[in-house]
Motif scaffolding. Structure first.
Motif, PDB file in Angstrom:
ATOM      1  N   GLN A   4     -64.403  16.612 -34.715  1.00  0.00           N
ATOM      2  CA  GLN A   4     -63.318  17.471 -34.220  1.00  0.00           C
ATOM      3  C   GLN A   4     -63.102  17.262 -32.721  1.00  0.00           C
ATOM      4  OE1 GLN A   4     -65.540  18.635 -36.481  1.00  0.00           O
ATOM      5  NE2 GLN A   4     -64.010  18.782 -38.116  1.00  0.00           N
ATOM      6  N   GLU A   5     -64.214  17.200 -32.002  1.00  0.00           N
ATOM      7  CA  GLU A   5     -64.099  17.010 -30.537  1.00  0.00           C
ATOM      8  C   GLU A   5     -63.476  15.652 -30.229  1.00  0.00           C
ATOM      9  OE1 GLU A   5     -68.009  19.628 -29.197  1.00  0.00           O
ATOM     10  OE2 GLU A   5     -68.234  17.535 -29.776  1.00  0.00           O
ATOM     11  N   ALA A   6     -63.907  14.636 -30.989  1.00  0.00           N
ATOM     12  CA  ALA A   6     -63.366  13.288 -30.768  1.00  0.00           C
ATOM     13  C   ALA A   6     -61.871  13.274 -31.059  1.00  0.00           C
ATOM     14  CB  ALA A   6     -64.085  12.284 -31.664  1.00  0.00           C
ATOM     15  N   TYR A   7     -61.484  13.915 -32.157  1.00  0.00           N
ATOM     16  CA  TYR A   7     -60.067  13.954 -32.536  1.00  0.00           C
ATOM     17  C   TYR A   7     -59.246  14.630 -31.429  1.00  0.00           C
ATOM     18  CZ  TYR A   7     -55.913  14.216 -35.424  1.00  0.00           C
ATOM     19  OH  TYR A   7     -54.643  14.050 -35.898  1.00  0.00           O
ATOM     20  N   ALA A   8     -59.775  15.748 -30.932  1.00  0.00           N
ATOM     21  CA  ALA A   8     -59.055  16.491 -29.890  1.00  0.00           C
ATOM     22  C   ALA A   8     -58.898  15.637 -28.631  1.00  0.00           C
ATOM     23  CB  ALA A   8     -59.813  17.777 -29.564  1.00  0.00           C
ATOM     24  N   LYS A   9     -59.945  14.908 -28.280  1.00  0.00           N
ATOM     25  CA  LYS A   9     -59.869  14.054 -27.080  1.00  0.00           C
ATOM     26  C   LYS A   9     -58.818  12.962 -27.283  1.00  0.00           C
ATOM     27  CE  LYS A   9     -62.527  11.145 -23.940  1.00  0.00           C
ATOM     28  NZ  LYS A   9     -63.800  10.577 -23.540  1.00  0.00           N
ATOM     29  N   LEU A  10     -58.830  12.342 -28.453  1.00  0.00           N
ATOM     30  CA  LEU A  10     -57.886  11.250 -28.723  1.00  0.00           C
ATOM     31  C   LEU A  10     -56.444  11.757 -28.793  1.00  0.00           C
ATOM     32  CD1 LEU A  10     -59.948   9.420 -31.486  1.00  0.00           C
ATOM     33  CD2 LEU A  10     -59.445   8.523 -29.210  1.00  0.00           C
ATOM     34  N   GLU A  11     -56.283  12.961 -29.348  1.00  0.00           N
ATOM     35  CA  GLU A  11     -54.941  13.526 -29.512  1.00  0.00           C
ATOM     36  C   GLU A  11     -54.245  13.677 -28.161  1.00  0.00           C
ATOM     37  OE1 GLU A  11     -54.891  17.326 -31.487  1.00  0.00           O
ATOM     38  OE2 GLU A  11     -53.185  16.706 -32.716  1.00  0.00           O
ATOM     39  N   GLY A  14     -52.750  10.467 -27.369  1.00  0.00           N
ATOM     40  CA  GLY A  14     -51.996   9.822 -28.448  1.00  0.00           C
ATOM     41  C   GLY A  14     -52.731   8.638 -29.078  1.00  0.00           C
ATOM     42  N   GLN A  15     -54.061   8.749 -29.255  1.00  0.00           N
ATOM     43  CA  GLN A  15     -54.847   7.600 -29.742  1.00  0.00           C
ATOM     44  C   GLN A  15     -55.601   7.907 -31.035  1.00  0.00           C
ATOM     45  OE1 GLN A  15     -54.563   4.722 -28.067  1.00  0.00           O
ATOM     46  NE2 GLN A  15     -53.364   5.678 -26.436  1.00  0.00           N
ATOM     47  N   THR A  16     -55.084   8.831 -31.854  1.00  0.00           N
ATOM     48  CA  THR A  16     -55.854   9.235 -33.036  1.00  0.00           C
ATOM     49  C   THR A  16     -56.044   8.103 -34.050  1.00  0.00           C
ATOM     50  OG1 THR A  16     -53.825  10.145 -33.927  1.00  0.00           O
ATOM     51  CG2 THR A  16     -55.342  11.716 -32.921  1.00  0.00           C
ATOM     52  N   HIS A  17     -55.267   7.010 -33.937  1.00  0.00           N
ATOM     53  CA  HIS A  17     -55.447   5.868 -34.851  1.00  0.00           C
ATOM     54  C   HIS A  17     -56.867   5.283 -34.764  1.00  0.00           C
ATOM     55  CE1 HIS A  17     -54.341   4.021 -31.013  1.00  0.00           C
ATOM     56  NE2 HIS A  17     -54.988   2.950 -31.408  1.00  0.00           N
ATOM     57  N   VAL A  18     -57.559   5.571 -33.677  1.00  0.00           N
ATOM     58  CA  VAL A  18     -58.931   5.084 -33.492  1.00  0.00           C
ATOM     59  C   VAL A  18     -59.832   5.581 -34.636  1.00  0.00           C
ATOM     60  CG1 VAL A  18     -60.946   5.345 -31.963  1.00  0.00           C
ATOM     61  CG2 VAL A  18     -58.708   4.847 -30.976  1.00  0.00           C
ATOM     62  N   LEU A  19     -59.479   6.731 -35.198  1.00  0.00           N
ATOM     63  CA  LEU A  19     -60.305   7.317 -36.264  1.00  0.00           C
ATOM     64  C   LEU A  19     -59.797   6.989 -37.673  1.00  0.00           C
ATOM     65  CD1 LEU A  19     -60.931  10.809 -34.613  1.00  0.00           C
ATOM     66  CD2 LEU A  19     -62.694   9.116 -35.150  1.00  0.00           C
ATOM     67  N   LYS A  20     -58.822   6.073 -37.763  1.00  0.00           N
ATOM     68  CA  LYS A  20     -58.166   5.763 -39.046  1.00  0.00           C
ATOM     69  C   LYS A  20     -59.154   5.467 -40.185  1.00  0.00           C
ATOM     70  CE  LYS A  20     -54.800   2.519 -40.963  1.00  0.00           C
ATOM     71  NZ  LYS A  20     -54.012   1.328 -40.696  1.00  0.00           N
ATOM     72  N   TYR A  21     -60.200   4.718 -39.889  1.00  0.00           N
ATOM     73  CA  TYR A  21     -61.129   4.292 -40.953  1.00  0.00           C
ATOM     74  C   TYR A  21     -62.415   5.113 -40.990  1.00  0.00           C
ATOM     75  CZ  TYR A  21     -58.079   0.218 -41.053  1.00  0.00           C
ATOM     76  OH  TYR A  21     -56.988  -0.591 -41.160  1.00  0.00           O
ATOM     77  N   ASP A  32     -71.725   5.602 -33.830  1.00  0.00           N
ATOM     78  CA  ASP A  32     -71.394   4.605 -32.812  1.00  0.00           C
ATOM     79  C   ASP A  32     -69.972   4.836 -32.290  1.00  0.00           C
ATOM     80  OD1 ASP A  32     -71.386   2.336 -31.273  1.00  0.00           O
ATOM     81  OD2 ASP A  32     -70.912   0.970 -32.917  1.00  0.00           O
ATOM     82  N   LEU A  33     -69.046   5.030 -33.222  1.00  0.00           N
ATOM     83  CA  LEU A  33     -67.653   5.225 -32.810  1.00  0.00           C
ATOM     84  C   LEU A  33     -67.480   6.527 -32.025  1.00  0.00           C
ATOM     85  CD1 LEU A  33     -64.724   4.330 -32.782  1.00  0.00           C
ATOM     86  CD2 LEU A  33     -64.431   5.276 -35.066  1.00  0.00           C
ATOM     87  N   LEU A  34     -68.125   7.592 -32.499  1.00  0.00           N
ATOM     88  CA  LEU A  34     -68.009   8.874 -31.786  1.00  0.00           C
ATOM     89  C   LEU A  34     -68.554   8.752 -30.367  1.00  0.00           C
ATOM     90  CD1 LEU A  34     -69.019  11.428 -34.598  1.00  0.00           C
ATOM     91  CD2 LEU A  34     -66.734  10.991 -33.679  1.00  0.00           C
ATOM     92  N   LYS A 194     -63.414  -1.711 -37.364  1.00  0.00           N
ATOM     93  CA  LYS A 194     -63.118  -0.347 -37.820  1.00  0.00           C
ATOM     94  C   LYS A 194     -63.898   0.716 -37.031  1.00  0.00           C
ATOM     95  CE  LYS A 194     -61.606  -1.726 -42.387  1.00  0.00           C
ATOM     96  NZ  LYS A 194     -61.818  -1.759 -43.825  1.00  0.00           N
ATOM     97  N   HIS A 195     -64.970   0.277 -36.414  1.00  0.00           N
ATOM     98  CA  HIS A 195     -65.768   1.263 -35.659  1.00  0.00           C
ATOM     99  C   HIS A 195     -65.979   0.849 -34.199  1.00  0.00           C
ATOM    100  CE1 HIS A 195     -69.458  -1.195 -35.789  1.00  0.00           C
ATOM    101  NE2 HIS A 195     -68.909  -1.654 -36.889  1.00  0.00           N
ATOM    102  N   THR A 196     -65.191  -0.121 -33.716  1.00  0.00           N
ATOM    103  CA  THR A 196     -65.362  -0.539 -32.316  1.00  0.00           C
ATOM    104  C   THR A 196     -64.029  -0.521 -31.579  1.00  0.00           C
ATOM    105  OG1 THR A 196     -66.912  -2.137 -33.229  1.00  0.00           O
ATOM    106  CG2 THR A 196     -66.488  -2.276 -30.863  1.00  0.00           C
TER     107      THR A 196
END
Ligand code: UTP
Length: 407
Positions: A4-11, A14-21, A32-34, A194-196
């Motif tokens: 949730q925190e990662a999503y909020a930071k990306l939002e 405008g970079q939420t595509h980072v969490l697509k996979y 690793d991705l978080l 997908k995770h980098t």
């Protein structure tokens, strides 16, 4: 950081595509991705929007210490420089965090072998040059090597395996610079897998803050180092901790000294030492107006005539004064390996997006005074940026040969 925190930071950027996979990833990959999201500064992407801004001030010529003046004072300068080196007041900082994309090798640039009949690595050439001074002064000089996440392990392993090419291990210190995300032309972060998150070293301007963050400045202070000679990895004729240069900077009480070469032509593609709003600065070749190219000094020579070669001697007390100031961010077009929307990996042949870098030349502009110090181009300047052509392995080999260096 959780999802949730990662999503909020990306939002926010405008970079939420980072969490697509994210759902497809293993537990380790998720973590690793978080952690990458937590550590990445996405605010740099804002710089894409201000790319064209030019906030330069008013340029004026800056007097250079030319070869004839250096020759006349060389003995005294050298004595002063050697005294400082013997007292342990001079350190060297090798900027080796870059990706060397133009050279096109997957290894760190310093590992490139320019030898023809034997192995002669770029790192080796640099260390041999520094050893000349160590031998002359009969004193070791602390060598700080800046790497990045992308090349740290290979660099440290390579140098250790080669026994630091004769340098004393206790005098070699490694530290890492920070990374910045890389983005497409619309400012969307590229993914390498997908995770980098695709990221790259954040430019050579952050070297001193990285020294502070990594605790290297404690080594500087504990050893009484007052001057740091910062230089690029790619010049195989680079003279480091040159006693004459050190002595001249001390003699002139300059906050920074910059080794410079006389330009080949008024429009040569090098950054030129000058003043900007009364402070030392570097004007890029494309910023030079016709009027500046035609301007003459009191001897009738071009007034903007000396290009920088990324060899600076900086006074530590002045570095400490500017360390908290923010450097401008440069948006640079580069070739960025990436994974497309269908999950396929690409290694582009042409630039396909932006990297974000701070540059050491902006740091020079923060310093109160600068001594441009002329060096003979064919003796001290053989940069390797490309495989062939200008500033290449070929041109550097020819210059090594001219200087009697066996390859
Ligand atoms: P360059 O501007 O030539 O960049 O670096 P580069 O990354 O080595 O090469 P290209 O542009 O991808 O082909 C000049 C010096 O600054 C260092 C380099 O290692 C080189 O010594 N540098 C550059 C860093 O230490 N960190 C960086 O982030 C960028």
């Amino acid at each position: 950081m959780n999802y949730q925190e990662a999503y909020a930071k990306l939002e926010k950027s405008g970079q939420t595509h980072v969490l697509k996979y994210f759902e497809e990833l293993s537990e380790a990959e998720k973590q690793d991705l978080l952690s990458q999201i937590e550590l990445t500064d996405f605010t740099v992407l804002e710089a894409c929007k201000h790319k064209e801004e030019n906030n330069r001030g008013e340029f004026a010529p800056l007097k250079c210490m030319e070869l004839d003046e250096i020759k006349a004072g060389a003995a005294a300068f050298e004595a002063k420089g050697l005294e400082a080196i013997r007292a342990g007041k001079v350190g060297a900082v090798l900027l080796a965090g870059g990706m060397g994309t133009r050279l096109g090798s997957d290894d760190p640039k310093g590992m490139y072998n320019i030898g023809l009949t034997k192995e002669v690595y770029i790192f080796q050439r640099i260390i041999e040059n520094l050893l000349d001074v160590v031998n002359k002064a009969d004193a070791w000089i602390h060598l700080f090597v800046m790497t990045s996440d992308k090349n740290h392990d290979k660099t440290t392993k390579f140098l250790k395996e080669h026994a630091y090419f004769g340098y004393k291990e206790e005098y070699v210190h490694f530290f890492k610079q920070s990374m910045a995300p890389a983005a497409d032309y619309n400012g969307n972060v590229y993914m390498e897998s997908k995770h980098t998150i695709s990221s790259s070293p954040n430019g050579n301007g952050g070297w001193y803050i990285s020294m502070v963050d990594s605790g290297m400045t404690d080594v500087v202070k504990a050893n009484g180092i007052e001057w740091l000679n910062c230089f690029a990895v790619d010049n195989v004729l680079q003279r480091i901790a040159d006693p004459v240069f050190v002595g001249a900077c001390i003699d002139r009480d300059a906050a920074v000294g910059a080794k410079v070469v006389r330009k080949n032509a008024p429009d040569e593609k090098v950054g030129v030492m000058c003043l900007e709003d009364g402070k030392p600065s570097i004007v890029e070749y494309y910023e030079l107006t016709q009027e500046m190219m035609d301007a003459k000094d009191e001897k009738g020579n071009p007034a903007y005539n000396f290009g920088v070669i990324l060899n600076y001697l900086l006074r530590v007390t002045d570095l400490d004064k500017i360390v908290s100031q923010k450097l401008p961010l440069h948006v640079v077009e580069k070739k960025i390996p990436y994974m497309d929307e269908t999950g396929v990996f690409h290694k582009p042949e042409e630039p396909n997006g932006y990297k974000f870098e701070s540059l050491i030349l902006d740091m020079i502009h923060m310093m109160p005074s600068c001594l441009p110090f002329e060096v003979e181009r064919n003796y001290e300047f053989a940069p390797i940026k490309n495989k062939t052509g200008i500033d290449s392995v070929e041109s550097a080999r020819a210059l090594c040969k001219e200087n009697g260096i066996e390859l």
